[in-house]
Design a protein around this motif. Structure first.
Motif, PDB file in Angstrom:
ATOM      1  N   ASP A  76      -6.705  -7.135  -9.253  1.00  0.00           N
ATOM      2  CA  ASP A  76      -6.069  -7.675 -10.452  1.00  0.00           C
ATOM      3  C   ASP A  76      -5.084  -8.755 -10.035  1.00  0.00           C
ATOM      4  OD1 ASP A  76      -4.622  -8.160 -12.755  1.00  0.00           O
ATOM      5  OD2 ASP A  76      -4.578  -6.060 -13.373  1.00  0.00           O
ATOM      6  N   TYR A  77      -5.050  -9.852 -10.786  1.00  0.00           N
ATOM      7  CA  TYR A  77      -4.141 -10.944 -10.444  1.00  0.00           C
ATOM      8  C   TYR A  77      -2.679 -10.619 -10.775  1.00  0.00           C
ATOM      9  CZ  TYR A  77      -8.397 -13.691 -10.008  1.00  0.00           C
ATOM     10  OH  TYR A  77      -9.631 -14.152  -9.625  1.00  0.00           O
ATOM     11  N   LEU A  78      -2.466  -9.616 -11.633  1.00  0.00           N
ATOM     12  CA  LEU A  78      -1.109  -9.203 -12.017  1.00  0.00           C
ATOM     13  C   LEU A  78      -0.262 -10.384 -12.480  1.00  0.00           C
ATOM     14  CD1 LEU A  78      -0.264  -6.600  -9.201  1.00  0.00           C
ATOM     15  CD2 LEU A  78      -1.156  -6.158 -11.488  1.00  0.00           C
ATOM     16  N   ARG A  79      -0.874 -11.211 -13.307  1.00  0.00           N
ATOM     17  CA  ARG A  79      -0.154 -12.395 -13.804  1.00  0.00           C
ATOM     18  C   ARG A  79       1.073 -12.018 -14.628  1.00  0.00           C
ATOM     19  NH1 ARG A  79      -5.617 -14.085 -14.799  1.00  0.00           N
ATOM     20  NH2 ARG A  79      -6.263 -15.819 -13.470  1.00  0.00           N
ATOM     21  N   ASP A  80       1.078 -10.800 -15.170  1.00  0.00           N
ATOM     22  CA  ASP A  80       2.195 -10.402 -16.020  1.00  0.00           C
ATOM     23  C   ASP A  80       3.502 -10.240 -15.243  1.00  0.00           C
ATOM     24  OD1 ASP A  80       1.113  -8.144 -14.701  1.00  0.00           O
ATOM     25  OD2 ASP A  80       2.088  -6.815 -16.136  1.00  0.00           O
ATOM     26  N   LEU A  81       3.428 -10.278 -13.908  1.00  0.00           N
ATOM     27  CA  LEU A  81       4.640 -10.114 -13.107  1.00  0.00           C
ATOM     28  C   LEU A  81       5.404 -11.423 -12.920  1.00  0.00           C
ATOM     29  CD1 LEU A  81       3.632  -7.678 -10.206  1.00  0.00           C
ATOM     30  CD2 LEU A  81       5.028  -7.212 -12.228  1.00  0.00           C
ATOM     31  N   VAL A 135       6.558 -17.151  -7.250  1.00  0.00           N
ATOM     32  CA  VAL A 135       6.413 -17.257  -5.798  1.00  0.00           C
ATOM     33  C   VAL A 135       5.575 -16.080  -5.320  1.00  0.00           C
ATOM     34  CG1 VAL A 135       7.586 -17.308  -3.578  1.00  0.00           C
ATOM     35  CG2 VAL A 135       8.615 -18.439  -5.546  1.00  0.00           C
ATOM     36  N   TYR A 136       4.305 -16.338  -5.009  1.00  0.00           N
ATOM     37  CA  TYR A 136       3.420 -15.293  -4.538  1.00  0.00           C
ATOM     38  C   TYR A 136       2.237 -15.936  -3.830  1.00  0.00           C
ATOM     39  CZ  TYR A 136       0.363 -16.451  -8.473  1.00  0.00           C
ATOM     40  OH  TYR A 136      -0.456 -17.099  -9.351  1.00  0.00           O
ATOM     41  N   SER A 137       1.492 -15.123  -3.119  1.00  0.00           N
ATOM     42  CA  SER A 137       0.291 -15.631  -2.452  1.00  0.00           C
ATOM     43  C   SER A 137      -0.794 -14.562  -2.512  1.00  0.00           C
ATOM     44  CB  SER A 137       0.590 -15.989  -0.992  1.00  0.00           C
ATOM     45  OG  SER A 137       0.968 -14.835  -0.264  1.00  0.00           O
ATOM     46  N   GLN A 138      -2.054 -15.001  -2.444  1.00  0.00           N
ATOM     47  CA  GLN A 138      -3.164 -14.060  -2.452  1.00  0.00           C
ATOM     48  C   GLN A 138      -4.400 -14.715  -1.855  1.00  0.00           C
ATOM     49  OE1 GLN A 138      -3.222 -13.842  -6.846  1.00  0.00           O
ATOM     50  NE2 GLN A 138      -5.418 -14.160  -6.660  1.00  0.00           N
ATOM     51  N   ASP A 139      -5.332 -13.905  -1.443  1.00  0.00           N
ATOM     52  CA  ASP A 139      -6.589 -14.381  -0.871  1.00  0.00           C
ATOM     53  C   ASP A 139      -7.633 -14.412  -1.981  1.00  0.00           C
ATOM     54  OD1 ASP A 139      -8.878 -14.891   0.485  1.00  0.00           O
ATOM     55  OD2 ASP A 139      -8.828 -13.074   1.735  1.00  0.00           O
ATOM     56  N   TYR A 140      -8.023 -15.610  -2.417  1.00  0.00           N
ATOM     57  CA  TYR A 140      -8.980 -15.746  -3.514  1.00  0.00           C
ATOM     58  C   TYR A 140     -10.423 -15.569  -3.058  1.00  0.00           C
ATOM     59  CZ  TYR A 140      -5.249 -17.621  -6.485  1.00  0.00           C
ATOM     60  OH  TYR A 140      -4.101 -17.778  -7.208  1.00  0.00           O
ATOM     61  N   ASP A 141     -10.642 -15.418  -1.755  1.00  0.00           N
ATOM     62  CA  ASP A 141     -12.013 -15.369  -1.236  1.00  0.00           C
ATOM     63  C   ASP A 141     -12.655 -13.997  -1.372  1.00  0.00           C
ATOM     64  OD1 ASP A 141     -11.841 -18.016  -0.512  1.00  0.00           O
ATOM     65  OD2 ASP A 141     -11.067 -17.556   1.493  1.00  0.00           O
ATOM     66  N   ASN A 142     -11.870 -12.978  -1.675  1.00  0.00           N
ATOM     67  CA  ASN A 142     -12.414 -11.626  -1.732  1.00  0.00           C
ATOM     68  C   ASN A 142     -12.149 -10.993  -3.098  1.00  0.00           C
ATOM     69  OD1 ASN A 142     -13.192 -11.373   1.157  1.00  0.00           O
ATOM     70  ND2 ASN A 142     -11.006 -11.675   1.455  1.00  0.00           N
ATOM     71  N   THR A 143     -13.045 -10.068  -3.487  1.00  0.00           N
ATOM     72  CA  THR A 143     -12.839  -9.329  -4.731  1.00  0.00           C
ATOM     73  C   THR A 143     -11.603  -8.451  -4.627  1.00  0.00           C
ATOM     74  OG1 THR A 143     -15.225  -9.291  -5.099  1.00  0.00           O
ATOM     75  CG2 THR A 143     -13.892  -7.717  -6.352  1.00  0.00           C
ATOM     76  N   LEU A 144     -11.420  -7.853  -3.466  1.00  0.00           N
ATOM     77  CA  LEU A 144     -10.231  -7.040  -3.200  1.00  0.00           C
ATOM     78  C   LEU A 144      -9.312  -7.866  -2.307  1.00  0.00           C
ATOM     79  CD1 LEU A 144      -9.148  -4.138  -3.715  1.00  0.00           C
ATOM     80  CD2 LEU A 144     -10.014  -3.538  -1.445  1.00  0.00           C
ATOM     81  N   PHE A 145      -8.125  -8.146  -2.771  1.00  0.00           N
ATOM     82  CA  PHE A 145      -7.239  -9.016  -2.017  1.00  0.00           C
ATOM     83  C   PHE A 145      -5.828  -8.413  -1.950  1.00  0.00           C
ATOM     84  CE2 PHE A 145      -7.984 -10.636  -6.342  1.00  0.00           C
ATOM     85  CZ  PHE A 145      -6.729 -10.418  -6.901  1.00  0.00           C
ATOM     86  N   GLU A 146      -4.980  -9.028  -1.156  1.00  0.00           N
ATOM     87  CA  GLU A 146      -3.610  -8.558  -0.966  1.00  0.00           C
ATOM     88  C   GLU A 146      -2.621  -9.586  -1.512  1.00  0.00           C
ATOM     89  OE1 GLU A 146      -1.366  -8.465   2.970  1.00  0.00           O
ATOM     90  OE2 GLU A 146      -1.750  -6.320   2.668  1.00  0.00           O
ATOM     91  N   PHE A 147      -1.798  -9.144  -2.456  1.00  0.00           N
ATOM     92  CA  PHE A 147      -0.707  -9.972  -2.967  1.00  0.00           C
ATOM     93  C   PHE A 147       0.482  -9.902  -2.022  1.00  0.00           C
ATOM     94  CE2 PHE A 147      -2.659  -9.290  -7.166  1.00  0.00           C
ATOM     95  CZ  PHE A 147      -2.523 -10.560  -7.716  1.00  0.00           C
ATOM     96  N   GLU A 148       1.199 -10.995  -1.915  1.00  0.00           N
ATOM     97  CA  GLU A 148       2.522 -10.992  -1.305  1.00  0.00           C
ATOM     98  C   GLU A 148       3.497 -11.536  -2.342  1.00  0.00           C
ATOM     99  OE1 GLU A 148       2.904 -12.927   2.418  1.00  0.00           O
ATOM    100  OE2 GLU A 148       1.499 -11.602   3.461  1.00  0.00           O
ATOM    101  N   ILE A 149       4.392 -10.679  -2.792  1.00  0.00           N
ATOM    102  CA  ILE A 149       5.337 -11.043  -3.839  1.00  0.00           C
ATOM    103  C   ILE A 149       6.735 -11.113  -3.238  1.00  0.00           C
ATOM    104  CG2 ILE A 149       6.346 -10.339  -6.043  1.00  0.00           C
ATOM    105  CD1 ILE A 149       3.724  -8.908  -6.655  1.00  0.00           C
ATOM    106  N   GLU A 150       7.409 -12.241  -3.436  1.00  0.00           N
ATOM    107  CA  GLU A 150       8.744 -12.432  -2.889  1.00  0.00           C
ATOM    108  C   GLU A 150       9.802 -11.927  -3.877  1.00  0.00           C
ATOM    109  OE1 GLU A 150       9.252 -13.378   0.208  1.00  0.00           O
ATOM    110  OE2 GLU A 150       7.079 -13.484   0.401  1.00  0.00           O
TER     111      GLU A 150
END
Length: 243
Positions: free
Chosen positions: A70-75, A103-118
């Protein structure tokens, strides 16, 4: 405005302690709490370790890692105090702060990815709040209380106190007043509350440590003298009770 819990990220440390990162949204109500999965090194706190000994404020930031699809855009919002982050261990808060807007980053290349939230600590968020006071003077006690209250450090989780190193023999913060004009420039623009707090720290030769469970105003010179004298304890005064 109150905060409502919207996300929970439980994780365990290598030494067996159970932690939980809780994310709250300002103004939310009747929301079901969702449990998210933490990434590798789920929550890392970065403390300002500037080499300068007399840095007025040593605040902190943190990186939260979440795994999911989930992109968790609501955050993400434009407000620095919209989403409250509370890190606790065994139910006791040990770090509090806010998600940094956009301010965040994520790997768009995979269905399952890791968010980094500052994130920034509650005290660090004072950089984005301007000083405001209705009277022409303010006591140093009220000024410090204003900053701590506006940081919202006690809005969520277990209550934090604040302590200062009383190296001046019964320091009376409530009896010391300054003109509020000191906190505005020639064009009437207000200083932010972090700058105001820094000025108080400079005046007393304090360094404010963004430590938990209580922020502490430390007189570094006095502390070093205590160490040189062989003292194993020093007096800290509770800002709120004066004891």
């Amino acid at each position: 405005m109150a905060y409502t819990k919207i996300y929970s990220i439980p994780f365990s440390s290598l030494d067996g302690f159970n932690y939980e990162v809780e994310i709250y949204r300002e103004g939310e109500s009747n929301t079901k709490v969702q449990t998210l999965t933490g990434g590798k090194n789920t929550f890392i706190v970065d403390i300002n370790d500037d080499d300068f000994l007399y840095t007025p404020i040593r605040s902190s930031g943190a990186t939260l890692k979440i795994v999911g699809g989930d992109y968790l855009r609501d955050l993400f919002s434009t407000s620095y105090q919209k989403h409250f982050v509370n890190l606790s261990v065994s139910g006791t808060s040990i770090w509090k702060g806010f998600i940094v807007p956009d301010v965040y980053s994520q790997d768009y290349d995979n269905t399952l990815f890791e968010f980094e939230i500052e994130c920034v600590s509650c005290l660090a968020s004072l950089e984005y709040i301007d000083f405001a006071w209705d009277e022409s003077q303010i006591s140093l006690y009220d000024l410090i209380r204003l900053c701590l209250d506006k940081s919202r450090v006690n809005d969520v989780g277990s209550k934090f106190d604040a302590y200062y190193m009383d190296s001046y023999n019964n320091l009376n913060l409530k009896g010391m007043y300054v003109s509020t004009s000191n906190f505005f420039d020639e064009e009437g623009k207000a200083m932010n509350l972090k700058e105001c707090l820094e000025e108080v720290c400079k005046f007393f030769n304090w360094t404010l440590y963004d430590s938990m469970p209580a922020p502490k105003f430390i007189d570094v010179d006095y502390l070093l003298k205590c160490v040189e004298d062989g003292a194993t304890e020093y007096t800290m005064t509770d800002l709120y009770t004066g004891k």
